[in-house]
Enzyme design. Structure first.
Site, PDB file in Angstrom:
ATOM      1  N   CYS A 119       0.775  -1.285  -0.004  1.00 51.37           N
ATOM      2  CA  CYS A 119      -0.089   0.232   0.076  1.00 51.37           C
ATOM      3  C   CYS A 119       0.864   1.216   0.120  1.00 51.37           C
ATOM      4  CB  CYS A 119      -0.972  -0.049   1.045  1.00 51.37           C
ATOM      5  SG  CYS A 119      -0.211  -0.256   2.822  1.00 51.37           S
ATOM      6  N   HIS A 356      -9.479   2.583   0.227  1.00 50.29           N
ATOM      7  CA  HIS A 356      -8.170   2.260   0.036  1.00 50.29           C
ATOM      8  C   HIS A 356      -7.883   1.495  -1.166  1.00 50.29           C
ATOM      9  CE1 HIS A 356      -4.308   1.539   1.247  1.00 50.29           C
ATOM     10  NE2 HIS A 356      -4.282   0.751   2.181  1.00 50.29           N
TER      11      HIS A 356
END
Length: 404
Positions: A119, A356
């Site tokens: 991420c 996200h």
């Protein structure tokens, strides 16, 4: 001497919750419209602003950039793109950056490379593009990230499906990110109430930013989606949601939604930026930390990046720290000695509200800095920081300075 690297354009798709509005789009279908929009913005920015025809051409390209069938003519370009660098975590493989560059119509001569720092991938991709320029290859690049959990292939080993590849080898702790966030909350004594308050604040800030139009200039609508689709959804439910682990504090409302989306920026040498406003990269860092508690990685990365920039936390006007979990965000703020409600941190909300899309989230943080600082008219010299904590025990951070 090697040139400075400047972000002169920044765009993103709206973030869509997995399985919803963007579920039918694969990674190149998400990324291609953003690449076209960023290139059009960048070419308009570096055009001769004293030439009315140049301005008109730039606006015409900008209007065409979000058309799914449009192609950017190589012969008509102001910027010859040296590379497309995109972060991506979950596939489908086959170098999504190159596939996306071709899908965007950038031409067969434009290569692409895909970065996987989980991420933190989108931010790492921006740093890789900037590093090439700072090292002396001063050709412009487009960098960012893309993720489509909705269309990611199912992985299997010996015919048995699995959710993710390992973040660490045997003999090392290797928690999934939800478990790691719960463990971090326990280790740091971060209460359920504090996490709920942080998530609610993220939603309130994002809702205000959306309603006041602060996201409008950075968004590239795709598949009929014109705004981030999870803002405010969980906020009224926060106090009533059950914990995810018995005796724990984490809930579905304090863990961000898995999402689809893409984001990209144009990175050029300062000599090409001309009078275009932008963000100059002043410092950067990629660090390692305990893989058992990966959520803390952004904190040492931010401090290291500020050191390379010769700056302190008090010098920073805007922070964009990827909010994968409320517990993770709070643990990072505690280690940086920043207040939970510091108005500089994710001032327009963060991933807890927006969602996200793993490989894109770090790039979204740079797009948000561009909006908060460059588009909002912050004076030259203003500093902003983008950062992410990363599964497996990593932190990525960058320090940018407004140029006008």
């Amino acid at each position: 001497m090697p040139d400075e690297a400047v972000v002169i354009a920044a765009r993103r798709t709206p973030v869509g919750t997995r399985g919803r509005a963007l579920a039918a789009l694969n990674v190149e279908q998400l990324a291609a419209p953003v690449l076209r929009a960023v290139l059009a913005d960048a070419e308009a920015a570096v055009g001769d602003t004293t030439n009315p025809r140049s301005v008109a051409v730039g606006r015409q390209r900008l209007r065409r950039a979000t058309d799914p069938g449009s192609v950017v003519s190589p012969a008509g370009r102001r910027l010859a793109i040296a590379d497309v660098v995109l972060g991506n975590c979950m596939g489908p493989g086959g170098n999504p950056a190159r596939v996306s560059a071709l899908a965007a119509g950038l031409g067969a001569e434009v290569p692409g490379v895909t970065v996987d720092r989980q991420c933190g991938s989108g931010l790492a991709a921006v740093l890789d593009a900037a590093t090439a320029i700072r090292a002396g290859d001063d050709r412009p690049r487009i960098a960012g990230g893309v993720e489509s959990p909705s269309t990611a292939p199912v992985r299997s080993l010996d015919g048995v499906p699995y959710d993710r590849a390992p973040f660490a080898p045997q003999g090392w702790p290797d928690p999934d990110m939800v478990r790691a966030a719960e463990d971090l909350a326990a280790a740091d004594g971060i209460s359920r109430e504090r996490q709920d308050a942080h998530a609610a604040r993220s939603h309130r800030r994002a809702r205000a930013a959306r309603d006041e139009g602060r996201f409008a200039a950075e968004l590239v609508p795709v598949a009929g989606l014109t705004a981030d689709d999870s803002i405010g959804v969980a906020e009224p439910l926060l106090p009533r949601l059950p914990v995810l682990f018995e005796g724990g504090t984490l809930t579905a409302g304090t863990a961000t939604r898995i999402s689809d989306g893409a984001a990209a920026v144009a990175v050029v040498p300062r000599r090409l930026a001309g009078r275009a406003p932008g963000l100059v990269l002043r410092g950067q860092a990629v660090v390692g930390c305990d893989p058992a508690l990966p959520g803390i990685g952004a904190a040492p990365a931010v401090r290291a990046a500020l050191d390379t920039a010769g700056a302190d936390l008090g010098d920073v006007a805007a922070f964009e720290i990827v909010e994968a979990f409320a517990a993770q965000s709070l643990a990072v703020l505690d280690r940086l000695v920043l207040a939970d409600d510091d108005p500089r941190v994710c001032a327009d909300g963060g991933a807890l509200a927006l969602g996200h899309p793993w490989g894109a989230s770090g790039a979204i943080s740079v797009v948000r800095l561009f909006g908060r600082l460059v588009r909002a008219g912050a004076p030259a010299g203003t500093l902003g920081v983008a950062a992410a904590s990363v599964g497996g025990g990593l932190g990525v951070a960058a320090v940018f300075e407004v140029m006008r």
